[in-house]
Enzyme design. Structure first.
Site, PDB file in Angstrom:
ATOM      1  N   HIS A 131       0.820  -1.217   0.000  1.00 48.96           N
ATOM      2  CA  HIS A 131       0.000   0.000   0.000  1.00 48.96           C
ATOM      3  C   HIS A 131       0.853   1.266   0.000  1.00 48.96           C
ATOM      4  O   HIS A 131       0.284   2.369  -0.105  1.00 48.96           O
ATOM      5  CB  HIS A 131      -0.948   0.008   1.197  1.00 48.96           C
ATOM      6  CG  HIS A 131      -2.204  -0.772   0.957  1.00 48.96           C
ATOM      7  ND1 HIS A 131      -3.397  -0.186   0.582  1.00 48.96           N
ATOM      8  CD2 HIS A 131      -2.439  -2.103   1.007  1.00 48.96           C
ATOM      9  CE1 HIS A 131      -4.319  -1.117   0.441  1.00 48.96           C
ATOM     10  NE2 HIS A 131      -3.766  -2.296   0.692  1.00 48.96           N
ATOM     11  N   ASN A 134     -25.966  22.469  -8.832  1.00 46.25           N
ATOM     12  CA  ASN A 134     -25.960  23.931  -8.948  1.00 46.25           C
ATOM     13  C   ASN A 134     -25.769  24.413 -10.384  1.00 46.25           C
ATOM     14  O   ASN A 134     -25.615  25.608 -10.623  1.00 46.25           O
ATOM     15  CB  ASN A 134     -24.868  24.537  -8.052  1.00 46.25           C
ATOM     16  CG  ASN A 134     -23.489  23.981  -8.388  1.00 46.25           C
ATOM     17  OD1 ASN A 134     -23.337  23.199  -9.325  1.00 46.25           O
ATOM     18  ND2 ASN A 134     -22.504  24.391  -7.607  1.00 46.25           N
ATOM     19  N   ASP A 164      -5.518  18.481 -10.965  1.00 42.30           N
ATOM     20  CA  ASP A 164      -5.179  19.588 -10.065  1.00 42.30           C
ATOM     21  C   ASP A 164      -5.641  19.328  -8.630  1.00 42.30           C
ATOM     22  O   ASP A 164      -5.477  20.176  -7.753  1.00 42.30           O
ATOM     23  CB  ASP A 164      -5.766  20.901 -10.584  1.00 42.30           C
ATOM     24  CG  ASP A 164      -7.301  20.874 -10.643  1.00 42.30           C
ATOM     25  OD1 ASP A 164      -7.895  19.796 -10.385  1.00 42.30           O
ATOM     26  OD2 ASP A 164      -7.894  21.919 -10.969  1.00 42.30           O
ATOM     27  N   GLU A 209     -19.107  14.480  -3.441  1.00 43.16           N
ATOM     28  CA  GLU A 209     -20.565  14.507  -3.379  1.00 43.16           C
ATOM     29  C   GLU A 209     -21.170  13.463  -4.308  1.00 43.16           C
ATOM     30  O   GLU A 209     -22.155  12.810  -3.985  1.00 43.16           O
ATOM     31  CB  GLU A 209     -21.082  15.906  -3.729  1.00 43.16           C
ATOM     32  CG  GLU A 209     -20.839  16.952  -2.647  1.00 43.16           C
ATOM     33  CD  GLU A 209     -21.448  18.303  -2.999  1.00 43.16           C
ATOM     34  OE1 GLU A 209     -22.116  18.382  -4.047  1.00 43.16           O
ATOM     35  OE2 GLU A 209     -21.249  19.260  -2.229  1.00 43.16           O
TER      36      GLU A 209
END
Length: 717
Positions: free
Chosen positions: A246, A694, A654, A703
């Protein structure tokens, strides 16, 4: 003269009375003993079934991870540099490129990062001292976060130290100086703190070996690393770190460490991750105690050679999931600027699994791109065969079947270098990924997808060849925290207690003195677990395992129904229990005792027949209600939840946590190519717009993944 009874007759009467009363008592005791043994046996059977569920799901995830990364490697080797799919993932393969130390020194620079007056965490001074690391331990114990400046400073100092360490550390113990060996911690800080509480902090009088897998799964991986790195800087001769499977940035994408870093350090997280890639590649591979005990994370194979391991350029293996590239040409004339790290002079490199471009058959092959609709279907149908062939050439699946032979069409100019390169790579893969098995022999580890299974005969041969008497390894969770095998010549140690669920397992560590006899200390880090009875503990973990298994069944429901219908030619909606178990295993491929698990999974049967349509409906799982034209994309989403998140993390170059709708579309195109299935642009667009709450044209990865997390209603009832 009286007629009283003699002494002997009184004793006979007393014995007869005792014997009359003792027969029922003995029978009752035997019945209680029999009942208790059956009770414990049933609990043990439930415990083992629970364990098999957890372990099978875990290993299936690791296998998926390796398959996905192999697919990315295939794209990199065989798609045009200009193809958009290749560009999306190319940055994860830049880690092995040549870089001058001075450039990395500049990249490690922390001096322009100010520590504000509002910062309430620990302030560190360098060089590190025992007092400073102790202060760090106390801060993490109280949930404080270390400032990014100090994080980068510790990482920089650790990198400089690791670069001068050998691949194999040789340590010695004496009558007055024991050594402590710890196994996997997996981000569980409470286990590390408990070990230090029970055994003492590392020092010159109390040396430690930490045997890899410090990160992933748990929530405090970075804190564990910083503590261990801190003690390493203070006691470089008395604290030893072995690399685990890992400690690999590709594995971290799937199992949580990448997400943890970016969540804790939003501004400097990207730089911290890049530096940890370098640090992981410089971690030593093994430790030898008194020239007699080998400590390594995974294990060995029949080709393990410690002399070869000691000479390997370990830092070239930033990820061991893919063989390193062999230098093919000299430096390119141009230099590229990489946003993820310092400017680096690029070498023309060639993968071990690639063939020479000078061969005629290679020159005639067309370059391919997923953007070309005329060949996308052809790629989709053949990608698995191609992946198998490429993995075979790399030696990954056939390590022990002619593993030293190169394909006949390999480039002869680079055959020798590639052969040596591949041999070194397989040495490291086996050290980090392998598991022991009870049977003799050495075979490819198809369960995990990497490394091998090796038997007692291999242990005897390898230990004998190196004049060793014991192999200590980790890598596998054990219910008691440890396990001996191979005639007690292999000892597995696992230090993350409650790994799968509270009460699922104990943690353990080893103390070893000059006699080289391992003394094992077990513990439970959770107070809640210590207060549970055996029955409560088994019940708790069993419910958690069954919940995870029901989720697996739910996300494969379409495949399961098709498999059940093959045993239901008359479309009655019912199949036998034997057919139900066989079909379920053929779809999930988890190797579980389905007929034993039937009572926990199937609530009712009718004369031994399972109403599979009704059973699928009764799985207590909820899913989000979204208006999507193609519902099959939702099932694909659930089934490949972890793979999809891994691709998202890769595409999010990014590390902002946001991807555009176009990147979202490209993610699904990559996944559909990997799965060899067609997903329409309209279905992808519908899904994207339904979760762009949104309407700003970007999607929050966290989310999105949370919105599609399945919920088991039975856990809340």
């Amino acid at each position: 003269m009286g007629c009283g009874m003699g002494k002997s007759s009184l004793q006979e009467k007393k014995c007869s009375r005792v014997s009359i009363y003792s027969v029922p008592a003995i029978r009752a005791a035997l019945l209680i003993q029999r009942w208790y043994r059956q009770y414990v046996a049933r609990l043990e059977m439930r415990r083992r079934c629970t364990w098999n569920i957890f372990q099978s799901i875990e290993y299936a995830g690791e296998q998926d991870q390796i398959k996905l990364y192999s697919f990315f490697g295939f794209l990199m080797d065989h798609f045009t540099p200009a193809s958009s799919e290749r560009n999306l993932i190319s940055h994860i393969f830049h880690e092995n490129e040549i870089c001058r130390d001075t450039e990395w020194e500049r990249y490690f620079c922390y001096k322009d990062i100010e520590v504000p007056d509002s910062y309430t965490g620990p302030h560190l001074t360098f060089p590190m001292t025992f007092c400073g690391v102790s202060k760090l331990v106390e801060a993490f114990k109280h949930k404080q976060q270390l400032h990014a400046r100090y994080v980068l400073q510790i990482l920089g100092e650790t990198w400089r130290l690791l670069r001068i360490l050998p691949n194999i550390n040789y340590v010695s113990v004496s009558q007055t100086k024991e050594i402590t060996i710890c196994g996997d911690l997996h981000g569980q800080l409470e286990d590390l703190l408990l070990i230090f509480y029970k055994n003492g902090l590392p020092s010159s009088e109390k040396p430690y070996i930490f045997n890899g897998d410090f990160v992933d799964r748990g929530k405090s991986s970075l804190e564990i690393l910083l503590i261990l790195f801190g003690f390493l800087l203070v006691y470089p001769n008395d604290l030893h770190l072995n690399r685990g499977n890992h400690e690999d940035h590709i594995v971290n994408l799937r199992y949580g460490f990448t997400k943890e870093i970016l969540g804790k350090y939003r501004v400097h997280g990207k730089k911290i991750l890049k530096l940890l890639q370098k640090i992981f590649s410089w971690l030593p591979l093994a430790t030898v105690i008194n020239d007699k005990v080998l400590v390594v994370h995974g294990g060995i194979s029949n080709s393990t050679d410690l002399c070869v391991v000691s000479r390997v350029d370990r830092h070239r293996y930033v990820s061991v999931l893919r063989p390193p590239k062999t230098v093919h040409q000299t430096l390119n004339g141009n230099k590229n600027e990489d946003d993820n790290g310092p400017a680096e002079g690029r070498r023309r490199v060639r993968s071990l699994t690639n063939h020479s471009s000078t061969l005629p058959q290679r020159n005639n092959l067309p370059r391919r791109s997923l953007q070309n609709p005329s060949i996308s279907h052809q790629l989709s149908s053949s990608v698995e065969d191609e992946l198998k062939r490429r993995r075979r050439l790399a030696g990954f699946d056939q390590t022990y079947k002619n593993g030293n032979e190169l394909d006949s069409d390999s480039d002869p100019d680079f055959a020798e270098a590639s052969k040596a390169n591949g041999h070194d790579w397989k040495q490291i893969v086996n050290l980090l990924w392998s598991d022991p098995m009870p049977q003799n022999g050495c075979i490819s580890n198809e369960v995990r997808g990497g490394g091998c299974y090796w038997g007692p005969d291999v242990t005897e041969e390898v230990l004998g060849r190196h004049n060793l008497q014991l192999l200590i390894r980790s890598h596998e969770c054990k219910q008691d925290g440890y396990e001996f095998c191979h005639n007690r010549r292999v000892l597995t140690i696992f230090s993350a207690s409650n790994y799968y669920e509270v009460g699922s397992n104990r943690g353990a560590y080893i103390r070893m003195g000059a006699d080289l006899v391992p003394h094992l200390i077990q513990y439970q880090a959770s107070r809640t677990c210590r207060e549970l009875t055996l029955r409560q503990s088994v019940g708790w973990t069993e419910r958690s395992a069954l919940r995870a298994l029901r989720e697996q069944l739910f996300v494969h429901k379409s495949d399961l129904i098709r498999a059940y219908q093959e045993f239901d030619p008359h479309q009655t909606g019912k199949i036998s229990m034997r057919h139900w178990a066989s079909a379920t295993e053929s779809v999930l491929k988890l190797g579980l005792p389905w007929r034993v698990l039937r009572s926990q999974l199937v609530s009712r049967t009718h004369y031994g027949m399972v109403d599979y349509q009704q059973w699928i409906k009764e799985l207590s799982i909820t899913e989000p209600k979204l208006e999507v034209s193609d519902t099959s994309i939702l099932e694909t989403m659930y089934k490949n939840h972890s793979n999809l998140e891994t691709i998202f993390r890769i595409i999010d170059t990014d590390h902002s946590g946001l991807i555009s709708l176009e990147e979202f579309r490209q993610t699904w195109k990559l996944l559909s190519s990997h799965l060899k299935m067609e997903i329409s642009d309209k279905a992808i667009a519908d899904l994207a717009h339904s979760i762009d709450f949104n309407k700003d044209g970007s999607i929050d990865i966290n989310e999105f993944m949370e919105a599609f997390r399945l919920v088991d209603l039975s856990a809340h009832s």
